[in-house]
Structure formats: structure tokens, C-alpha cells
Design an enzyme around this catalytic site. Sequence first.
Site, PDB file in Angstrom:
ATOM      1  CG  HIS A  13      -1.953   1.173   1.280  1.00  0.00           C
ATOM      2  ND1 HIS A  13      -3.184   0.861   1.469  1.00  0.00           N
ATOM      3  CD2 HIS A  13      -1.649   2.435   0.959  1.00  0.00           C
ATOM      4  CE1 HIS A  13      -3.831   2.121   1.492  1.00  0.00           C
ATOM      5  NE2 HIS A  13      -3.133   3.066   1.142  1.00  0.00           N
ATOM      6  CG  HIS A  15      -0.837   7.218  -0.931  1.00  0.00           C
ATOM      7  ND1 HIS A  15      -1.769   7.335  -1.677  1.00  0.00           N
ATOM      8  CD2 HIS A  15      -1.247   6.376   0.181  1.00  0.00           C
ATOM      9  CE1 HIS A  15      -3.023   6.569  -0.831  1.00  0.00           C
ATOM     10  NE2 HIS A  15      -2.434   6.300   0.197  1.00  0.00           N
ATOM     11  CE  LYS A  99      -8.051   1.972  -0.570  1.00  0.00           C
ATOM     12  NZ  LYS A  99      -6.787   3.014  -0.356  1.00  0.00           N
ATOM     13  CG  HIS A 136      -9.912   4.325   3.273  1.00  0.00           C
ATOM     14  ND1 HIS A 136      -9.023   5.029   3.616  1.00  0.00           N
ATOM     15  CD2 HIS A 136     -10.967   4.674   4.340  1.00  0.00           C
ATOM     16  CE1 HIS A 136      -8.779   5.895   4.657  1.00  0.00           C
ATOM     17  NE2 HIS A 136     -10.180   5.745   5.260  1.00  0.00           N
ATOM     18  CG  HIS A 174      -5.133   2.223   5.862  1.00  0.00           C
ATOM     19  ND1 HIS A 174      -6.399   1.990   5.993  1.00  0.00           N
ATOM     20  CD2 HIS A 174      -4.842   2.852   4.601  1.00  0.00           C
ATOM     21  CE1 HIS A 174      -6.986   2.625   5.072  1.00  0.00           C
ATOM     22  NE2 HIS A 174      -6.014   3.286   4.161  1.00  0.00           N
ATOM     23  CG  ASP A 247      -1.724   4.840   3.954  1.00  0.00           C
ATOM     24  OD1 ASP A 247      -1.697   5.281   2.787  1.00  0.00           O
ATOM     25  OD2 ASP A 247      -2.618   5.137   4.897  1.00  0.00           O
TER      26      ASP A 247
HETATM   27  O1  DOR Z   1      -3.307   9.280   5.825  1.00  0.00           O
HETATM   28  C1  DOR Z   1      -3.766   8.916   4.563  1.00  0.00           C
HETATM   29  N1  DOR Z   1      -3.184   9.614   3.605  1.00  0.00           N
HETATM   30  N2  DOR Z   1      -4.912   8.130   4.528  1.00  0.00           N
HETATM   31  C2  DOR Z   1      -5.245   7.823   3.289  1.00  0.00           C
HETATM   32  O2  DOR Z   1      -6.288   7.101   3.330  1.00  0.00           O
HETATM   33  C3  DOR Z   1      -4.955   8.454   1.926  1.00  0.00           C
HETATM   34  C4  DOR Z   1      -3.486   9.090   2.100  1.00  0.00           C
HETATM   35  C5  DOR Z   1      -3.118  10.131   1.221  1.00  0.00           C
HETATM   36  O3  DOR Z   1      -3.206   9.827  -0.059  1.00  0.00           O
HETATM   37  O4  DOR Z   1      -2.677  11.206   1.632  1.00  0.00           O
HETATM   38 ZN    ZN Z   2      -3.576   5.078   1.548  1.00  0.00          ZN
END
Ligand code: DOR
Ligand code: ZN
Length: 346
Positions: A13, A15, A99, A136, A174, A247
Amino acid sequence: MHTLTLRRPDDWHLHLRDGAMLKAVLPESARHFARAIIMPNLVPPVVTGDEARAYRDRILAALPPGATFEPLMTLYLTEATDPDDVAAAAASGLVRAVKLYPAGATTNSHAGVRDLDKVLPVLERMADIGLPLCVHGEVTDPSVDIFDREAVFIDTVLDPLRRRLPGLRVVMEHITTEEGVAYARTGGDTLGATITTHHLVINRNHILAGGIKPHYYCLPVAKREKHRLALRAAATSGEACFLLGTDSAPHVDALKEHACGCAGCFTATNTMPLLAHVFEEESALHHLEAFASRNGPAFYRLPVNETKLTLVKHEQPQSFPEKILTEAGPVTVFNPGFPVHWHVEA
Ligand code: DOR
Ligand code: ZN
């Protein structure tokens, strides 16, 4: 000096964002991880197979020379998602999961799902072809307390959905509660749960006691200490349903240190040393490979990595960069608030 050699880990997971931010943060993940499940919550989101292919190409183009890193792409589920497009993207090996963001649950989730009935044809097709749904897991009802949103989601959304579609393979993303841990254990091989590094380290006091700490704010928000302890027991147990998903979610400091600060902890840089620290504290270093390198590929039906990663424990605390510099401004690296003696060997 203590050393620990593992199969190279994967991040289930992650970003990476896009553009200048992608360029700045990608090397931090590619340095230690072989593969990652790439979250699709860009602006605009990655909805179709064509969009996922273009995003994957941008990620590969942003890799530092010589780096090997395989982005495992996901599609952002919307109420207009076409089941045939999802099936084609999965059949080609491009897309490894879809997702589900409940609309309004988190960063860039407004295009997400309001009515699960509207996406049922997509979910049925995914169950047929064995394509995982990454969830999520928080309700968005403003009347539900933010600290209860995960547990309420499990009871009122996730469990009914899984009863309706027992063949659907689901990853609870998460997880942050003992209820999430307990539910993940009931699902056999159709259910997995990712656990982040930061939720093993902080509880809600770290965010709120003695002054508000915006760099510890993420979603789902960290809960009380008993939940952190349940997550630590789960991650360090070696049980197959628990997978590392950092995450890691970069936001520039100006947007974190803000009257309405963004959610996300940036842990790509120091996740592996932090995990070694946590697993050693739990006398479970022998289970770190399961959590970080074996359980994920088993769930996603992919081969384990053949390359290795070595962690070394030094006498002296090890330093890591406080911030990563990007063209849009600095991004603060997650600071656990205690000395870490582990380091990834170059
Ligand atoms: O803390 C987070 N940041 N939780 C999420 O679900 C998305 C993520 C983000 O994209 O910044
Ligand atoms: Zn995330």
C-alpha cells in the site's frame, strides 16, 4: 553488531503521487522495496486501464537510473467503473487490485463510492476472476465518532459485503483497531489486512498530547494504546493474513502544518529500520520476513522476491533525513521519537 537478511520486501500500500512529487519520493521506496501496490487517488483518479498504464509508464520513467522497482497498479473504483475494462486490465497483468474509497473517507476520495449496489457488477466480476478489492475501511457518516469509524465499517459494510459475495478477495487496508485485527483473522485465504509502520509506533496520544503533531495525523487516525498493541501482536505474529502496507503518503509540509492539515505519514525512507526496531522489541525478528516479504506475494499470488535486503543493528543510533526535498517544498520523514539503531546495508 547484529545483522538480519531477508528476501527483499514489498510494500502492499503506497502513495507515489505524480509529477515532481513522484520524482522525489519514488527513490525512497525503490531503494528498499522490490514492488509496491500503487494507490490510485491522484487528481484526477486512476480509473481506467488506460489511465493505469499511463501512470505506470510515468512511474517507470521517474525511476533513478539502474533502480529496479515494479509498480503493481490499482484502479480507483467509481460508480461508473466498467467491469469489462477492469477484467481486461487484470487479464493483461497490468492491474493487480481495485481500490474502494467510500466517498469522502480520505484524501481525494470524493469520486469514490456512495452506493455499493452501484458497483456490484464490478465486484461480482472481480470475484469471478480472483482480483482483490483493497478497501479503505471507514464509514463516512459524520455522526459516527472518528475513532469508531473502522469498527462500524466492519460491522455495517464489510461483513455484509463479504457475506453477499463470499468469493470476493478483500484486503482491509491499514487496519488500526483490535476489531480490525480480529476480523482479518476470520477470513481464511479470501481476506488479508495491511498494517502500516506508523500505526505500530504511535497511538492517539502521540498526535494530541503536549501539542498537536500534524506529521502524525493520518487516516484512519491512530487509536488508543490497546489498539496499537493489538496491531503489533498481529504484525509480528507471522500470520499469513497480515501484510506490510506502509501507506507512506507524502504531503508537503505547508499542507501538513496548516489550519486544515492533510492526512498522511511519509515513512518510505525509514520503514525497514523502524520495523526491525519494532520486531526486535517484540522478540519477533524471525517473523519480519513473513510480514514484509512473504505474506504479501502469497495473498496476491505472485512469486516471492529472489533478491535480498540486509539490516544491520549498530551500537550508535542511526540517522535518517529529516526531510525529503521536492520542487513543491519539503516533505517531513516520519520521526518515531526514539533512537533507531537499525540501518539498511547499502
Ligand atoms: O493518511 C492517509 N493519507 N490516509 C489515506 O487514506 C490517504 C492518504 C493520502 O493519500 O494522503
Ligand atoms: Zn493510503
